[in-house]
Motif scaffolding. Structure first.
Motif, short mmCIF file in Angstrom:
data_model
loop_
_atom_site.label_atom_id
_atom_site.label_comp_id
_atom_site.label_asym_id
_atom_site.label_seq_id
_atom_site.Cartn_x
_atom_site.Cartn_y
_atom_site.Cartn_z
N PRO A 1 0.81 -1.22 0.00
CA PRO A 1 0.00 0.00 0.00
C PRO A 1 0.85 1.27 0.00
O PRO A 1 2.05 1.23 0.28
N ILE A 2 0.18 2.36 -0.33
CA ILE A 2 0.79 3.69 -0.19
C ILE A 2 0.03 4.39 0.93
O ILE A 2 -1.18 4.59 0.83
N VAL A 3 0.74 4.74 1.98
CA VAL A 3 0.13 5.44 3.12
C VAL A 3 1.04 6.63 3.41
O VAL A 3 2.14 6.47 3.94
N ASP A 4 0.58 7.82 3.02
CA ASP A 4 1.49 8.96 3.10
C ASP A 4 0.74 10.27 2.94
O ASP A 4 -0.41 10.29 2.48
N LEU A 5 1.43 11.36 3.29
CA LEU A 5 0.95 12.68 2.94
C LEU A 5 1.32 12.96 1.50
O LEU A 5 2.36 12.50 1.03
N LEU A 6 0.48 13.72 0.79
CA LEU A 6 0.81 14.04 -0.60
C LEU A 6 1.86 15.15 -0.64
O LEU A 6 1.75 16.12 0.12
N PRO A 7 2.86 15.02 -1.50
CA PRO A 7 3.93 16.02 -1.52
C PRO A 7 3.46 17.41 -1.93
O PRO A 7 4.10 18.40 -1.59
N THR A 8 2.31 17.52 -2.64
CA THR A 8 1.87 18.84 -3.11
C THR A 8 0.80 19.46 -2.21
O THR A 8 0.35 20.56 -2.48
N ALA A 9 0.38 18.75 -1.19
CA ALA A 9 -0.64 19.29 -0.27
C ALA A 9 -0.42 18.63 1.09
O ALA A 9 -0.77 17.48 1.28
N GLY A 10 0.19 19.38 1.98
CA GLY A 10 0.69 18.79 3.23
C GLY A 10 -0.38 18.33 4.19
O GLY A 10 -0.06 17.67 5.19
N ASN A 11 -1.65 18.65 3.92
CA ASN A 11 -2.71 18.18 4.83
C ASN A 11 -3.60 17.12 4.17
O ASN A 11 -4.73 16.91 4.59
N VAL A 12 -3.06 16.45 3.14
CA VAL A 12 -3.82 15.36 2.50
C VAL A 12 -3.08 14.05 2.73
O VAL A 12 -1.96 13.86 2.25
N LEU A 13 -3.71 13.19 3.48
CA LEU A 13 -3.13 11.88 3.80
C LEU A 13 -3.88 10.84 2.97
O LEU A 13 -5.11 10.90 2.86
N ILE A 14 -3.13 9.92 2.37
CA ILE A 14 -3.79 8.89 1.57
C ILE A 14 -3.47 7.49 2.09
O ILE A 14 -2.41 7.26 2.68
#
Ligand SMILES: Cc1cc2nc3c(=O)[nH]c(=O)nc-3n(C[C@H](O)[C@H](O)[C@H](O)COP(=O)(O)OP(=O)(O)OC[C@H]3O[C@@H](n4cnc5c(N)ncnc54)[C@H](O)[C@@H]3O)c2cc1C
Length: 388
Positions: free
Chosen positions: A321-334
């Protein structure tokens, strides 16, 4: 309307996270395009709660998840159909590619134990004690006594009910179509009908097959695709198998159900763009049942009862899986790319995500799932990774 946390997707991940956040007193909303448990977290049969032969990076999550599963029905106050059946991974060959066979069993046992996963090697006679109906061709098995099965639909609905009881808001038939970015963060999500919901602290994208599109809108490509796994059930007069069954080289997984057996393991249906549902491919149904009959001869005369290829699941290029904050929007966790094995670890991952979102550092157990693993060093150094 403004919520501190906006969670997109009402599958097991979105509902479990909402429960954890609401219990901590956080204001959280779950936005679900269809209905709770209408994606991968719903459908017929049961899901395996399995550490056996799981990728090394996910074993620490299963170690965390085992005790959570043990008490989850009590914590949620609901019947979630969880049963610690124990799990057998059956072996027929000396060597299977570069990853399995009898040759690998000692190493795998050591490795799984090293991660806190009780594991034993069983010889043919011992396998027969656990599974009297197994074929002569089965020569050994890896046995994990803490593995089991659970009713995924009931579990997901129980998380949703507990989340609402704790104060979370869950909105079904509410599709998120766009994330509104202002500077380096997302300030609102836009719904299909044009409504906007303001984001206080963070947006959490747990909408499985829909994450890639929303991330693309924020200029983040994800190395993901999705498919529709096949599950079938056959009626059985008596017990065919008694444990969660996996197989070393056959594309096969089996689970005992009440009065029937569930057979799956990695076969696929095909997506019908007109109906927007998955539909079975007969050849794959036949091949899946043939694999099961090769291992459990008592299935020879049974007929397929139900076939389900309705749920779509996201896969990533390294099957993690990918579990991370998006590099272009620091308050979006996926959290996505579960690659067909996301259910068992969901209780552990949801707890860790709730910790991370409420001020704790990024949990160590989630480090292997960073998005940056896919990028070259040059690209990585240009992106900033915002974390608490
Ligand atoms: C047939 C099958 C067998 C499996 N077997 C196992 C197993 O044995 N063991 C195991 O551990 N795992 C298994 N898995 C994998 C596991 O079920 C999934 O990884 C897990 O359920 C994913 O949960 P989720 O919450 O991320 O996604 P989902 O349950 O798919 O939920 C995502 C939700 O997001 C909603 N959504 C999508 N886009 C939007 C949008 N734009 N706005 C709002 N909502 C949106 C969808 O409607 C959906 O309800 C299996 C999966 C399948 C399909």
């Amino acid at each position: 309307m403004k919520y501190r946390f906006v969670v997109v997707g009402g599958g097991v991940y979105g509902c479990a996270l909402a429960w954890h956040l609401a219990r901590r007193g956080e204001k959280v909303v779950v936005l679900e395009a269809a209905e709770i448990a209408s994606g991968s977290s719903g459908g017929i049969g049961q899901r395996g709660v399995r550490a056996n032969r799981r990728a090394a990076a996910e074993l620490p999550l299963m170690r965390l998840a085992y005790p959570l599963w043990e008490r989850l029905a009590d914590d949620l106050g609901a019947d979630i159909g969880y049963e610690r059946t124990g799990g057998l991974n059956l072996v027929e060959q000396d060597v299977t590619g570069t990853t399995g066979g009898l040759a690998s069993l000692r190493a795998r046992t050591w490795h799984q134990r090293e991660h806190g996963i009780p594991t034993e090697v069983l010889d043919h006679e011992q396998v027969r004690e656990y599974e009297p109906g197994v074929a002569d061709a089965v020569r050994a098995a890896l046995w994990c006594p803490l593995d089991g099965t659970a009713d995924h639909t009931a579990t997901t609905r129980a998380f949703a009910a507990a989340a609402m009881a704790a104060g979370a808001v869950i909105r079904e038939h509410t599709e998120v179509t766009r994330l509104v970015r202002e500077g380096g963060r997302v300030s609102a999500v836009e719904l299909a009908d044009g409504e906007r919901i303001d984001v206080g602290e963070a947006v959490v994208l747990l909408n499985n097959t829909g994450v890639a599109d929303l991330a693309a809108g924020l200029d983040v490509p994800l190395p993901l695709w999705w498919l529709v796994p096949q599950v079938l059930t056959v009626k059985a007069a008596g017990p065919v198998c008694r444990h969660l069954i996996g197989h070393d080289h056959r594309v096969l997984s089996m689970k005992p159900l009440d009065g029937s057996v569930m057979i799956s393991g990695g076969w696929r249906g095909r997506w019908n763009p007109d109906t927007q549902r998955g539909e079975p491919i007969q050849d794959n149904v036949d091949r899946n049942i043939a694999e099961a009959r090769a291992v459990f001869p008592a299935l020879a005369d049974t007929i397929v009862d139900r076939v389900d290829t309705s749920s779509a699941e996201t896969c990533s290029v390294d099957a993690l899986p990918i579990v991370d904050l998006l590099p272009t929007a620091g308050n979006v966790l996926i959290g996505t790319g579960w690659s067909g094995h996301g259910f068992a670890i969901a209780p552990a991952v949801a707890t860790l995500l709730a910790d991370w979102l409420t001020g704790h550092p990024r949990p160590d157990a989630l480090l292997p799932f960073r998005y940056s693993r896919f990028r070259t060093p040059a690209v990585r150094s240009r992106s900033h990774d915002v974390s608490h």
